[in-house]
Design an enzyme around this catalytic site. Structure first.
Site, mmCIF file in Angstrom:
data_model
loop_
_atom_site.group_PDB
_atom_site.id
_atom_site.type_symbol
_atom_site.label_atom_id
_atom_site.label_comp_id
_atom_site.label_asym_id
_atom_site.label_seq_id
_atom_site.Cartn_x
_atom_site.Cartn_y
_atom_site.Cartn_z
ATOM 1 N NE ARG A 15 -2.594 0.528 3.531
ATOM 2 C CZ ARG A 15 -1.982 1.104 4.574
ATOM 3 N NH1 ARG A 15 -1.591 2.376 4.512
ATOM 4 N NH2 ARG A 15 -1.756 0.425 5.678
ATOM 5 C CG ASP A 67 -8.686 16.010 -16.154
ATOM 6 O OD1 ASP A 67 -7.951 15.334 -16.902
ATOM 7 O OD2 ASP A 67 -9.749 15.574 -15.674
ATOM 8 C CE LYS A 75 -12.012 7.984 -19.083
ATOM 9 N NZ LYS A 75 -11.826 7.951 -17.629
#
Length: 372
Positions: free
Chosen positions: A54, A176, A201
C-alpha cells in the site's frame, strides 16, 4: 523528479521512461511484483523503501517514475482518476477553503466536490475559464486551488493554462490533462502546479484497466500527496500499473492516429445534415457535436460502440447529458441533451466516417483524405 528537458525527444522518452532492466535476469521489461509485503532483513529494516505494497511497490514505482518523466514532475499513481483528484484536493484544501471549477467539467469531478467534499466545508465557484477576467474575479483570499480541464469535458473548449496561472494569485493551478496527454501538452511547463490523469483513458489506451495519476512540480506537495496515497490507500494493483506503463510506450503513435481520425470525423460532421456546433480542438481523438436526434444516432452506430469512457484504441460514442454528465444536470455545468461526444479510436478513418454517415442517415460516396 524527472527532467522533461532531457535531451531525448518525447517519442524516445515515452518508450523508455521508467523502464530499468530487471537486475536479477536482465529482462528488458521489469517484473510484475504481485506481492502485498516484503521480507525485512531485521525488524524495522527494509530492502530499499519497500515494506508493504500500500505504501510502495516496485511495479507502481516504475509507472510513477515514467509519469513524472513524461509530464516533468513528481508522479504518483492511484486506483482511479477520481482517487487522484481526491488526493490532490484533500492535500491542498481544508474546511472553509475555496476552489474554482470550470463551467464545463467532468461530472465525476463536480460530484466529488459538491456531494462529498462540500459536506466537509469545502466551497466552490463555477466559472467559464475562457473568460480570464471572470476567473480572476472568482478568486478569493480562501481560494486554494483552481481546477482546469483543457480540452474541457465534454464540449472541448481549450483553456489558456498560462493565462489562468497568471490570474490565480496564490492559489495552486491543477490541470486535468486526460484529453490532451503529455504527447500534446505539458501543463507544468506552462506554470501549472499539478497535472491529473485518468490513466484509464489515453495513457493506458486499451480499455482494459482503471487508474489515475497525479504529477506535481513541487517536492513538498508531492510528499503531501504521497501521505494521502498511503493513508487512504486508493492505489492501483501491480498488474494495472504494468498495463498502463506498457500503454505509455505507444502513446505517441496512438495519439497521432487518434488525432488524424478526429480531424477526418470532424470534417465530415461539419457538412452532415442536422449536425451543428461541431467541436474538435485541432488535436486528439475527442470530437463533440450536437444533433436533434442524438440518442437515436448514438444507438445506431456499428463501429463506434455506445459506452462511457474514452481514449482506447476502439471508437466510442455517448450522449453525455444522460450518461457521463448526468450528475451535473441541475448545476451551472449542465450539458445540452442533444450533445454527442465521440472518442475516435485508431481504426481506418473512412470506416468511422461511413459509420457515422449511416447512423445519421446520409450516404458517403468519397473516401476521406486524412490531413486535408
Amino acid at each position: 523528479m524527472s527532467d522533461s528537458s532531457d535531451k531525448t525527444r518525447f517519442a524516445t522518452r515515452a518508450v523508455h521512461a521508467g523502464l530499468v532492466p530487471d537486475p536479477a535476469y536482465g529482462s528488458i521489461v521489469p517484473a510484475i511484483h504481485q506481492t502485498s509485503t516484503y521480507v525485512q532483513p531485521a525488524p524495522g529494516e527494509f530492502v530499499g523503501e519497500y515494506e508493504y505494497s500500500r505504501a510502495a511497490n516496485p511495479t507502481r514505482r516504475a509507472l510513477e517514475d515514467a509519469l513524472g518523466e513524461l509530464e516533468g514532475g513528481y508522479g504518483t499513481a492511484f486506483g482511479s482518476g477520481m482517487a487522484a483528484e481526491h488526493a490532490l484536493i484533500t492535500a491542498v484544501c481544508g474546511a472553509g477553503d475555496h476552489i474554482v471549477l470550470p463551467n464545463d467539467l467532468y461530472g465525476g469531478t463536480y460530484r466529488l466536490v459538491d456531494k462529498i467534499l462540500g459536506r466537509w466545508g469545502l466551497e466552490y465557484t463555477i466559472v467559464d475559464q475562457r473568460d480570464l477576467d471572470a476567473l480572476a474575479a472568482a478568486i478569493r483570499p480562501q481560494t486554494k486551488l483552481v481546477w482546469v480541464e483543457t480540452p474541457t469535458n465534454p464540449t472541448l473548449n481549450v483553456i489558456d493554462i498560462r493565462g489562468v496561472v497568471e490570474r490565480a494569485g496564490d492559489a495552486l493551478v491543477a490541470v486535468d490533462n486526460t484529453f490532451a496527454t503529455p504527447a500534446i501538452q505539458r501543463p507544468l511547463e506552462l506554470g501549472a502546479h499539478a497535472v491529473v490523469h485518468s490513466t484509464t483513458k489515453y495513457l493506458g489506451g486499451h480499455s482494459d484497466t482503471i487508474g489515475g495519476a497525479l504529477v506535481v512540480a513541487d517536492e513538498q506537495l508531492h510528499q503531501q500527496v504521497r501521505l494521502v496515497q498511503k493513508a487512504v490507500g486508493a492505489i492501483p494493483g501491480p498488474v494495472d500499473c504494468f498495463l498502463v506503463h506498457r500503454g505509455l510506450r505507444t502513446l505517441h503513435l496512438r495519439v497521432a492516429a487518434h488525432s488524424a481520425n478526429g480531424q477526418a470525423v470532424s470534417a465530415f460532421l461539419r457538412d452532415a445534415p442536422g449536425a451543428y456546433d461541431v467541436r474538435w480542438p485541432g488535436f486528439g481523438g475527442m470530437v463533440a457535436f450536437r444533433h436533434p436526434e442524438a440518442a437515436r444516432i448514438a444507438s445506431a452506430t456499428k463501429v463506434f460502440a455506445l459506452a462511457e469512457s474514452l481514449g482506447g484504441v476502439e471508437s466510442l460514442i455517448e450522449v453525455p447529458q444522460i450518461m457521463t454528465h448526468k450528475t451535473v444536470e441541475d448545476s451551472p455545468a449542465a450539458v445540452p441533451p442533444d450533445l454527442i461526444r465521440l472518442s475516435c479510436g485508431i481504426e481506418d478513418p473512412d470506416d468511422l466516417v461511413e459509420d457515422l454517415a449511416q447512423a445519421i442517415g446520409v450516404p458517403v460516396t468519397t473516401e476521406v483524405t486524412v490531413g486535408n
